[in-house]
Scaffold this motif. Structure first.
Motif, PDB file in Angstrom:
ATOM      1  N   PRO A 149      37.011  47.163  41.003  1.00 26.33           N
ATOM      2  CA  PRO A 149      37.207  45.746  41.294  1.00 26.33           C
ATOM      3  C   PRO A 149      36.926  44.912  40.041  1.00 26.33           C
ATOM      4  CG  PRO A 149      35.112  46.482  42.187  1.00 26.33           C
ATOM      5  CD  PRO A 149      35.766  47.699  41.594  1.00 26.33           C
ATOM      6  N   VAL A 150      37.864  44.064  39.683  1.00 24.03           N
ATOM      7  CA  VAL A 150      37.755  43.256  38.457  1.00 24.03           C
ATOM      8  C   VAL A 150      37.888  41.784  38.824  1.00 24.03           C
ATOM      9  CG1 VAL A 150      38.810  42.709  36.219  1.00 24.03           C
ATOM     10  CG2 VAL A 150      38.662  45.089  36.989  1.00 24.03           C
ATOM     11  N   ALA A 151      36.989  40.955  38.315  1.00 22.29           N
ATOM     12  CA  ALA A 151      37.043  39.505  38.512  1.00 22.29           C
ATOM     13  C   ALA A 151      37.424  38.836  37.202  1.00 22.29           C
ATOM     14  CB  ALA A 151      35.697  38.971  38.991  1.00 22.29           C
ATOM     15  N   VAL A 152      38.297  37.838  37.306  1.00 21.25           N
ATOM     16  CA  VAL A 152      38.657  37.075  36.115  1.00 21.25           C
ATOM     17  C   VAL A 152      37.564  36.053  35.816  1.00 21.25           C
ATOM     18  CG1 VAL A 152      41.136  37.370  36.489  1.00 21.25           C
ATOM     19  CG2 VAL A 152      39.969  35.367  37.457  1.00 21.25           C
ATOM     20  N   ALA A 153      37.475  35.629  34.561  1.00 18.15           N
ATOM     21  CA  ALA A 153      36.548  34.556  34.200  1.00 18.15           C
ATOM     22  C   ALA A 153      36.887  33.330  35.032  1.00 18.15           C
ATOM     23  CB  ALA A 153      36.667  34.250  32.712  1.00 18.15           C
ATOM     24  N   GLY A 154      35.864  32.655  35.530  1.00 19.77           N
ATOM     25  CA  GLY A 154      36.085  31.501  36.387  1.00 19.77           C
ATOM     26  C   GLY A 154      36.160  31.850  37.855  1.00 19.77           C
ATOM     27  N   ALA A 155      36.054  33.136  38.201  1.00 18.68           N
ATOM     28  CA  ALA A 155      36.068  33.542  39.607  1.00 18.68           C
ATOM     29  C   ALA A 155      34.830  33.008  40.322  1.00 18.68           C
ATOM     30  CB  ALA A 155      36.120  35.069  39.715  1.00 18.68           C
ATOM     31  N   HIS A 156      34.900  32.979  41.634  1.00 17.97           N
ATOM     32  CA  HIS A 156      33.758  32.566  42.443  1.00 17.97           C
ATOM     33  C   HIS A 156      32.552  33.434  42.082  1.00 17.97           C
ATOM     34  CE1 HIS A 156      31.241  31.919  46.000  1.00 17.97           C
ATOM     35  NE2 HIS A 156      32.005  30.881  46.309  1.00 17.97           N
ATOM     36  N   ASP A 157      31.367  32.816  42.102  1.00 17.04           N
ATOM     37  CA  ASP A 157      30.156  33.537  41.694  1.00 17.04           C
ATOM     38  C   ASP A 157      29.938  34.807  42.510  1.00 17.04           C
ATOM     39  OD1 ASP A 157      29.599  31.719  39.741  1.00 17.04           O
ATOM     40  OD2 ASP A 157      28.105  30.612  40.883  1.00 17.04           O
ATOM     41  N   VAL A 158      30.216  34.753  43.819  1.00 15.91           N
ATOM     42  CA  VAL A 158      30.027  35.932  44.656  1.00 15.91           C
ATOM     43  C   VAL A 158      30.990  37.038  44.239  1.00 15.91           C
ATOM     44  CG1 VAL A 158      30.170  36.807  47.023  1.00 15.91           C
ATOM     45  CG2 VAL A 158      29.181  34.562  46.585  1.00 15.91           C
ATOM     46  N   VAL A 159      32.196  36.669  43.875  1.00 19.80           N
ATOM     47  CA  VAL A 159      33.198  37.643  43.441  1.00 19.80           C
ATOM     48  C   VAL A 159      32.777  38.268  42.119  1.00 19.80           C
ATOM     49  CG1 VAL A 159      35.640  37.949  42.847  1.00 19.80           C
ATOM     50  CG2 VAL A 159      34.988  36.413  44.705  1.00 19.80           C
ATOM     51  N   ARG A 160      32.282  37.436  41.203  1.00 15.52           N
ATOM     52  CA  ARG A 160      31.808  37.967  39.930  1.00 15.52           C
ATOM     53  C   ARG A 160      30.682  38.983  40.154  1.00 15.52           C
ATOM     54  NH1 ARG A 160      32.659  35.298  35.149  1.00 15.52           N
ATOM     55  NH2 ARG A 160      30.517  35.668  34.494  1.00 15.52           N
ATOM     56  N   GLY A 161      29.805  38.650  41.102  1.00 15.67           N
ATOM     57  CA  GLY A 161      28.693  39.556  41.371  1.00 15.67           C
ATOM     58  C   GLY A 161      29.124  40.878  41.968  1.00 15.67           C
ATOM     59  N   ALA A 162      30.265  40.877  42.686  1.00 13.67           N
ATOM     60  CA  ALA A 162      30.752  42.097  43.322  1.00 13.67           C
ATOM     61  C   ALA A 162      31.643  42.927  42.412  1.00 13.67           C
ATOM     62  CB  ALA A 162      31.511  41.756  44.604  1.00 13.67           C
ATOM     63  N   ALA A 163      32.045  42.355  41.275  1.00 11.93           N
ATOM     64  CA  ALA A 163      32.999  43.035  40.393  1.00 11.93           C
ATOM     65  C   ALA A 163      32.314  44.124  39.571  1.00 11.93           C
ATOM     66  CB  ALA A 163      33.656  42.021  39.465  1.00 11.93           C
ATOM     67  N   ARG A 164      33.092  45.130  39.228  1.00 10.83           N
ATOM     68  CA  ARG A 164      32.609  46.193  38.331  1.00 10.83           C
ATOM     69  C   ARG A 164      32.876  45.822  36.872  1.00 10.83           C
ATOM     70  NH1 ARG A 164      34.164  52.655  38.909  1.00 10.83           N
ATOM     71  NH2 ARG A 164      32.827  53.393  37.191  1.00 10.83           N
ATOM     72  N   ALA A 165      33.866  44.955  36.645  1.00 14.95           N
ATOM     73  CA  ALA A 165      34.185  44.498  35.298  1.00 14.95           C
ATOM     74  C   ALA A 165      34.652  43.051  35.388  1.00 14.95           C
ATOM     75  CB  ALA A 165      35.260  45.372  34.647  1.00 14.95           C
ATOM     76  N   LEU A 166      34.413  42.313  34.319  1.00 16.80           N
ATOM     77  CA  LEU A 166      34.772  40.897  34.248  1.00 16.80           C
ATOM     78  C   LEU A 166      35.632  40.655  33.023  1.00 16.80           C
ATOM     79  CD1 LEU A 166      31.188  39.446  34.830  1.00 16.80           C
ATOM     80  CD2 LEU A 166      32.954  39.738  36.572  1.00 16.80           C
ATOM     81  N   THR A 167      36.676  39.853  33.174  1.00 20.78           N
ATOM     82  CA  THR A 167      37.442  39.471  31.986  1.00 20.78           C
ATOM     83  C   THR A 167      36.758  38.316  31.283  1.00 20.78           C
ATOM     84  OG1 THR A 167      38.861  37.817  33.058  1.00 20.78           O
ATOM     85  CG2 THR A 167      39.576  40.122  33.187  1.00 20.78           C
TER      86      THR A 167
END
Length: 467
Positions: A428-446
């Motif tokens: 699971p990857v979250a883009v920069a600016g994603a919701h904080d909860v989504v960022r916390g659940a991501a395995r990698a962040l752009t």
């Protein structure tokens, strides 16, 4: 002017999202470092770094770059900012940042028809300012009820001022000559004493340096303490905490800012930041230091995945992409006939084409049923499922039908409706600016926000930066 908190909506009233506009002043006429705002740190121009940090912030609704320079304007637009061309009268060495912010606010409101509730002043000469700092100053005003806010860093140094400098300040800043001891003021030159007052030197007599407090009979030529008494050296833990203004980010209630004419008014909240990230680029040596520090400071904060843990082609068989907020900046333009328009990034198209050539399975999965989603998918030659209420069930079915192990799927999302899909896949990857909860659940962040090339960045992870 006191800040009045926004109206709190009732249960039947749709919540109002305040218009929080970040203004980045970036004129072209830098003298200390030519073309400073386009200088690259970590391979990214300073103005682009600032735009990306602002666009990644949770509370910022739009980013405006105020500039008189064509190249800066092009770089800012490419990063997803609105550009306001600054008139020559506001682009000189004596122009204030406040004047540039007021002009940008007026122009933005006139062109977009949206009143600004909170305005941020963000300096792109602070290369290591990140979205957390920007969100914190914005939150102080938007959510905390402050009138103004600024970033500060803890400072433990003893500040000194040279006696000669103090004398010059008194002589020139306080009006030059002062009255002599006899009150006549005939030809007497004024110098500062240890308390900042002035004493007179009779005409024709050589000026003596001020005496230092506690020294008798001898002329002192040294400095004096500004934030301390030099005769007393307390331990750090026994001293009050001094805070240094970083110059990186400020937030102001827009109405209060217009009324006061400056960035500090009413209740000013101090937002503490990491002192290790504080650096202002004013000369070539500062730029050299920033470039040397970038490999250390551009990595993720503690708790975020390290770049070494990013996926590679060997880890992935399929890439599934959300649309709104991932391939777009999550904004929608509506024309007079009610048709919706969105902006996409050409770099994402190049990245998707490279992923297709690498024979990865691709899918666009969106809860929105919108002709623009299908049109974009056709252009990219990527299968699409849109108008899907249960994206997780659709993703699971697609994996089964395609014979793909979900553990080898990279899913890219930005909002809470992507979380069920996050639970299904291995990456699971979250883009920069994603919701904080989504960022916390991501395995990698752009590092790149949605709609600004985030998919191209992910393609670089899998296929190499040159793809």
């Amino acid at each position: 002017m006191p800040h009045h908190p926004p109206h709190r909506p009732g249960p039947d009233t749709p919540p109002h999202r305040p218009a929080v506009v970040a203004v980045i002043p970036a004129r072209g006429g830098s003298k200390g470092v030519p073309a400073k705002n386009l200088a690259a740190v970590g391979g990214v121009p300073l103005v682009v770094r600032a735009v990306r940090a602002c666009r990644a912030a949770r509370l910022v609704t739009d980013v405006v770059v105020s500039t008189d320079d064509t190249a800066i304007a092009a770089a800012a637009r490419g990063a997803g900012a609105v550009v306001v061309r600054r008139p020559a009268a506001l682009a000189g060495d004596t122009a204030t940042s406040e004047a540039a912010v007021r002009h940008a606010m007026d122009t933005y409101e006139a062109e977009h028809g949206t009143p600004v509730d909170t305005v941020l002043l963000v300096q792109c000469t602070s290369p290591f300012l990140d979205r957390a700092d920007i969100d914190a100053v914005a939150a102080a005003v938007v959510e905390g009820g402050a009138d103004s806010a600024l970033t500060v860093a803890p400072f433990h140094g003893f500040v000194w001022r040279d006696g000669a400098d103090a004398a010059d300040d008194a002589e020139h800043g306080a009006g030059g000559t002062s009255h002599g001891a006899d009150g006549t003021g005939h030809g007497a030159a004024g110098y500062a004493d240890g308390d900042g007052g002035a004493y007179a030197v009779p005409a024709g007599q050589a000026a003596a340096r001020p005496r230092t407090a506690g020294v008798t009979g001898a002329t002192a030529t040294g400095g004096h303490g500004v934030n301390h008494d030099k005769s007393c050296r307390p331990r750090r833990q026994d001293r009050p905490q001094d805070l240094l203004e970083t110059g990186a980010a400020y937030a102001m209630d827009a109405a209060g800012f217009r009324s006061s004419g400056h960035r500090f008014f009413g209740r000013t909240e101090l937002v503490r930041t990491d002192p290790a990230r504080v650096l202002e680029i004013d000369d070539p040596h500062d730029l050299d230091r920033a470039r040397a520090l970038a490999p250390l400071l551009d990595g993720p904060r503690p708790g975020e995945p390290a770049p070494a843990h990013l996926p590679t082609r060997d880890d992935i068989d399929a890439v599934v992409l959300d649309f709104d907020g991932t391939q777009t900046d999550d904004r929608v333009l509506i024309d007079a006939d009610g048709r919706e328009l969105v902006a996409v990034h050409r770099g994402d198209g190049l990245g998707i084409a490279a992923l297709r050539r690498a024979e990865l399975k691709l899918l666009i999965l969106s809860s929105e049923r919108n002709p623009v989603v299908a049109a974009r998918a056709r252009k990219l030659q990527v299968p699409v499922l849109h108008g899907i209420d249960r994206k997780d069930l659709a993703l699971k079915r697609w994996c089964e039908e395609s014979g793909i192990d979900p553990e080898r799927v990279l899913y890219v999302g930005n909002d809470v409706n992507d979380l069920p899909c996050f639970d299904l896949v291995g990456w699971p990857v979250a883009v920069a600016g994603a919701h904080d909860v989504v960022r916390g659940a991501a395995r990698a962040l752009t590092a790149t926000p949605g709609g600004s090339g985030a998919v191209r960045e992910i393609a670089g992870w899998l296929l190499g930066p040159s793809l």
